[in-house]
Design a protein around this motif. Structure first.
Motif, short mmCIF file in Angstrom:
data_model
loop_
_atom_site.label_atom_id
_atom_site.label_comp_id
_atom_site.label_asym_id
_atom_site.label_seq_id
_atom_site.Cartn_x
_atom_site.Cartn_y
_atom_site.Cartn_z
N LYS A 252 -7.82 5.51 5.88
CA LYS A 252 -7.57 5.58 7.35
C LYS A 252 -8.62 4.61 7.76
CE LYS A 252 -8.13 9.24 10.89
NZ LYS A 252 -8.27 10.51 10.97
N GLY A 253 -7.79 3.84 8.77
CA GLY A 253 -8.50 2.79 9.63
C GLY A 253 -9.02 1.62 8.88
N ARG A 254 -8.39 1.62 7.68
CA ARG A 254 -8.65 0.17 6.80
C ARG A 254 -7.61 -0.74 6.87
NH1 ARG A 254 -13.81 -0.11 4.73
NH2 ARG A 254 -14.58 2.32 4.52
N ARG A 255 -7.96 -2.01 7.06
CA ARG A 255 -6.94 -3.00 6.87
C ARG A 255 -6.52 -3.24 5.54
NH1 ARG A 255 -7.95 -8.20 10.31
NH2 ARG A 255 -8.28 -7.27 12.18
N ALA A 256 -4.98 -2.90 5.27
CA ALA A 256 -4.55 -3.08 3.95
C ALA A 256 -3.37 -4.07 3.98
CB ALA A 256 -3.84 -1.67 3.86
N VAL A 257 -3.34 -4.94 2.98
CA VAL A 257 -2.15 -5.91 2.80
C VAL A 257 -1.37 -5.64 1.58
CG1 VAL A 257 -1.90 -8.49 2.36
CG2 VAL A 257 -3.52 -7.74 4.15
N VAL A 258 -0.10 -5.62 1.58
CA VAL A 258 0.88 -5.50 0.66
C VAL A 258 1.38 -6.81 0.42
CG1 VAL A 258 2.81 -4.39 -0.11
CG2 VAL A 258 1.25 -3.01 1.11
N ILE A 259 1.35 -7.34 -0.84
CA ILE A 259 2.04 -8.46 -1.08
C ILE A 259 3.30 -8.32 -1.81
CG2 ILE A 259 1.66 -10.87 -2.21
CD1 ILE A 259 -1.34 -10.14 -2.25
N GLY A 260 4.58 -8.72 -1.42
CA GLY A 260 5.67 -8.52 -1.63
C GLY A 260 6.35 -7.20 -0.94
N ARG A 261 7.63 -7.38 -0.73
CA ARG A 261 8.38 -6.41 0.14
C ARG A 261 9.84 -5.86 -0.28
NH1 ARG A 261 10.80 -11.10 4.56
NH2 ARG A 261 11.07 -12.68 2.79
N GLU A 276 -0.97 6.84 6.04
CA GLU A 276 -2.18 7.35 5.60
C GLU A 276 -3.33 6.45 6.65
OE1 GLU A 276 -3.79 8.63 2.54
OE2 GLU A 276 -1.81 9.29 1.84
N ASP A 277 -2.75 6.11 7.88
CA ASP A 277 -3.50 5.62 8.97
C ASP A 277 -4.23 4.16 8.44
OD1 ASP A 277 -2.65 7.43 10.62
OD2 ASP A 277 -4.09 9.01 9.96
N ALA A 278 -3.60 3.57 7.68
CA ALA A 278 -4.12 2.28 7.50
C ALA A 278 -3.44 1.20 8.48
CB ALA A 278 -3.94 1.71 5.87
N THR A 279 -4.08 -0.05 8.70
CA THR A 279 -3.34 -1.10 9.55
C THR A 279 -2.96 -1.90 8.43
OG1 THR A 279 -5.16 -0.75 11.24
CG2 THR A 279 -3.84 -2.94 11.17
N VAL A 280 -1.58 -2.08 8.48
CA VAL A 280 -0.98 -2.63 7.37
C VAL A 280 -0.10 -3.88 7.56
CG1 VAL A 280 0.82 -2.47 5.51
CG2 VAL A 280 -0.40 -0.32 6.60
N SER A 281 -0.28 -4.86 6.93
CA SER A 281 0.24 -6.13 6.83
C SER A 281 1.01 -6.47 5.69
CB SER A 281 -0.45 -7.62 7.02
OG SER A 281 -1.40 -7.26 8.14
N VAL A 282 2.08 -7.09 5.79
CA VAL A 282 2.84 -7.31 4.64
C VAL A 282 3.12 -8.92 4.48
CG1 VAL A 282 5.25 -6.99 3.49
CG2 VAL A 282 4.21 -5.25 4.61
N VAL A 283 2.62 -9.39 3.28
CA VAL A 283 2.82 -10.69 3.05
C VAL A 283 3.78 -11.10 2.04
CG1 VAL A 283 1.32 -12.29 1.47
CG2 VAL A 283 0.16 -11.36 3.48
N HIS A 284 4.79 -12.18 2.20
CA HIS A 284 5.77 -12.25 1.31
C HIS A 284 6.10 -13.80 1.22
CE1 HIS A 284 7.85 -13.01 4.93
NE2 HIS A 284 7.34 -12.06 5.75
N SER A 285 7.01 -14.12 0.29
CA SER A 285 7.42 -15.42 0.15
C SER A 285 7.53 -16.57 1.17
CB SER A 285 8.46 -15.53 -1.04
OG SER A 285 9.62 -15.03 -0.19
N ARG A 286 7.60 -15.77 2.32
CA ARG A 286 7.76 -16.87 3.36
C ARG A 286 6.59 -17.06 4.60
NH1 ARG A 286 11.19 -18.81 0.83
NH2 ARG A 286 13.31 -18.47 0.99
N THR A 287 5.45 -16.39 4.07
CA THR A 287 4.39 -15.94 4.56
C THR A 287 3.71 -17.51 4.57
OG1 THR A 287 4.18 -13.79 4.29
CG2 THR A 287 2.24 -14.99 5.10
N ASN A 288 3.19 -18.05 5.82
CA ASN A 288 2.16 -19.27 5.75
C ASN A 288 0.95 -18.83 5.55
OD1 ASN A 288 4.23 -20.96 6.23
ND2 ASN A 288 4.07 -20.73 8.47
N ASN A 289 0.15 -19.27 4.58
CA ASN A 289 -1.36 -18.91 4.33
C ASN A 289 -1.39 -17.68 3.94
OD1 ASN A 289 -1.96 -21.71 4.68
ND2 ASN A 289 -2.33 -21.66 6.94
N PRO A 290 -0.76 -17.07 2.90
CA PRO A 290 -0.87 -15.76 2.57
C PRO A 290 -2.57 -15.38 2.27
CG PRO A 290 0.15 -16.81 0.92
CD PRO A 290 0.26 -17.68 2.03
N GLU A 291 -3.12 -16.19 1.79
CA GLU A 291 -4.76 -15.94 1.54
C GLU A 291 -5.32 -15.72 2.70
OE1 GLU A 291 -2.89 -18.40 1.04
OE2 GLU A 291 -4.42 -20.50 0.60
#
Ligand SMILES: Nc1nc2c(c(=O)[nH]1)N[C@@H](CN(C=O)c1ccc(C(=O)N[C@@H](CCC(=O)O)C(=O)O)cc1)CN2
Length: 386
Positions: A252-261, A276-291
């Motif tokens: 809850k309230g955490r930043r989560a990143v999923v790599i792959g969609r 689960e109330d995370a703040t979610v970003s999805v990084v994928h093969s077209r994401t610039n600077n995924p790191e």
């Protein structure tokens, strides 16, 4: 930028470390100190009782063996910041290992008890039907393991093995038979299917009440909607969240990143984290600077199917890392000629993360445990048994 090929990430870290100005080494102690003084985001809590809600599965159904000539789709070797490299060098700092194998065993034990109670009380034994098409060795192994797991907990299993050149209609006919069979509470079609078959048609034909893989679009759609509940959540993402819960990781309230969609892992994992109330970003093969994005994450779920893609420099110190990838890489020292590695460079990540799943022995065993859990939930729901 040309894509980089590699089989082993530990050597490249060592090489990068050699490039560091010697004066920077003096900073090492303070980096170590700050890493140690960081509050851990998990506590070894007493595992809770099995939740029997929803279930999904794997990023890399059968990836080809990574070789020096097999290019990766992403470019993992970007500039590594000195700060993170120093963190990566903090060799004494070692992440807690999230032991999926032992949690999966614990879950199977819990399921065994529940199934025995159900049989004694209402005389119902859960049943799982598995359809395998073709001769892929990896798929045959997964199906065999599912069958064994069913036996070990007391679930009846039914298997149909069709030849590679079967028609789509033959698969649909078997699904239809299982849809109508009251002794079957769960149906799954092992993926991938041969290329001449339309996967969408086949997955859509499993009735949603028996869709223990959680791949039916109605189940995935419900997962995406607030106020709606899927009947099943796919097993791999469900297993990832179960591991976080059982290791007491706050979501809850955490930043989560999923790599792959992917439909079966990345997307449902992101939806589950959001639930689960995370703040979610999805990084994928077209994401610039995924790191740049992954470095902000308290929780990373890597489900991309690229060996060792996520480097130490992609990880925020203290983050929790769940590695879904199961990638074979050449290994002359192994009797099989290969070994399995994840999507995350384990050697580097261990020194930066606060907790991490190994490969093998992390998420993989949870996939099958969650399948058993979904099958039990299905039988309970159908027989109105609490
Ligand atoms: N219909 C489905 N097809 C596929 C799914 C799925 O969930 N449903 N997932 C994957 C394969 N899979 C289950 O089917 C699966 C993959 C890996 C493991 C596992 O336990 N892996 C071990 C390593 C195994 C080894 O040594 O080879 C581990 O990670 O420790 C279980 C299940 C694709 N298809």
């Amino acid at each position: 930028m040309a894509s980089v090929k590699f089989t082993d990430c530990s050597s490249s870290t060592a090489a990068a470390a050699l490039l560091l100005p010697s004066s920077r080494y003096r900073v090492r102690h303070s980096v170590l100190h700050s890493l140690r003084s960081m509050p851990l985001q998990f506590a070894p809590v007493k595992p809770i009782l099995l939740r029997t809600t929803a279930t999904i599965s794997h990023a890399s159904a059968s990836p080809s063996i990574v070789t020096a000539t097999n290019p990766t789709a992403w470019s993992p070797h970007r500039k590594i910041s000195n700060h993170l490299l120093l963190s990566a060098m903090a060799a004494e700092t070692s992440a807690k290992i999230i032991d999926g194998k032992s949690i999966a065993k614990q879950i199977r034990d819990e399921i065994t008890v529940e199934i025995s109670r159900m049989k004694d009380t209402v005389d119902v034994v859960p049943g799982l039907a598995v359809i395998l098409v073709g001769d892929r060795k990896d798929s045959a192994t997964y199906v065999r393991n599912k069958k064994k797991a069913c036996e070990s907990v007391g679930i009846n299993s039914y298997e149909v093995h069709l030849p590679e050149d079967s028609t789509e209609q033959e698969v649909l006919n078997h699904i239809s038979g299982f849809n109508d069979d009251p002794s079957v509470h769960g149906i799954l079609v092992q993926l991938p299917l041969p290329s001449h078959m339309n996967e969408q048609n086949i997955l859509n034909s499993v009735c949603i009440e028996k869709d223990v893989d959680g791949f039916h679009p109605l189940n995935i759609g419900r997962l995406a909607m607030r106020g709606r509940e899927p009947l099943f959540v796919s097993c791999t993402p469900k297993g990832c969240i179960e591991l976080l819960h059982r290791y007491g990781v706050d979501i809850k309230g955490r930043r989560a990143v999923v790599i792959g969609r992917s439909n079966i892992v990345g997307t449902p994992a992101a939806l589950l984290l959001q639930r689960e109330d995370a703040t979610v970003s999805v990084v994928h093969s077209r994401t610039n600077n995924p790191e740049e994005i992954t470095r902000q994450a308290d929780i990373i779920i890597a489900a991309v199917g690229q060996a060792n893609m996520v480097r130490g420099s992609w990880i925020k110190p203290g983050a929790v890392v769940i590695d879904v990838g199961i990638n074979p890489v050449e290994d002359a020292k192994s009797a099989k000629g290969y070994r399995l590695v994840g999507d995350v460079c384990y050697e580097e990540a261990c020194k930066i993360a606060s907790a991490i799943t190994p490969v093998p022995g992390g998420v993989g065993p949870m996939t099958i445990a969650m399948l058993l859990s979904n099958t039990l939930s299905s039988a309970k729901r159908m027989h109105n048994y609490k």
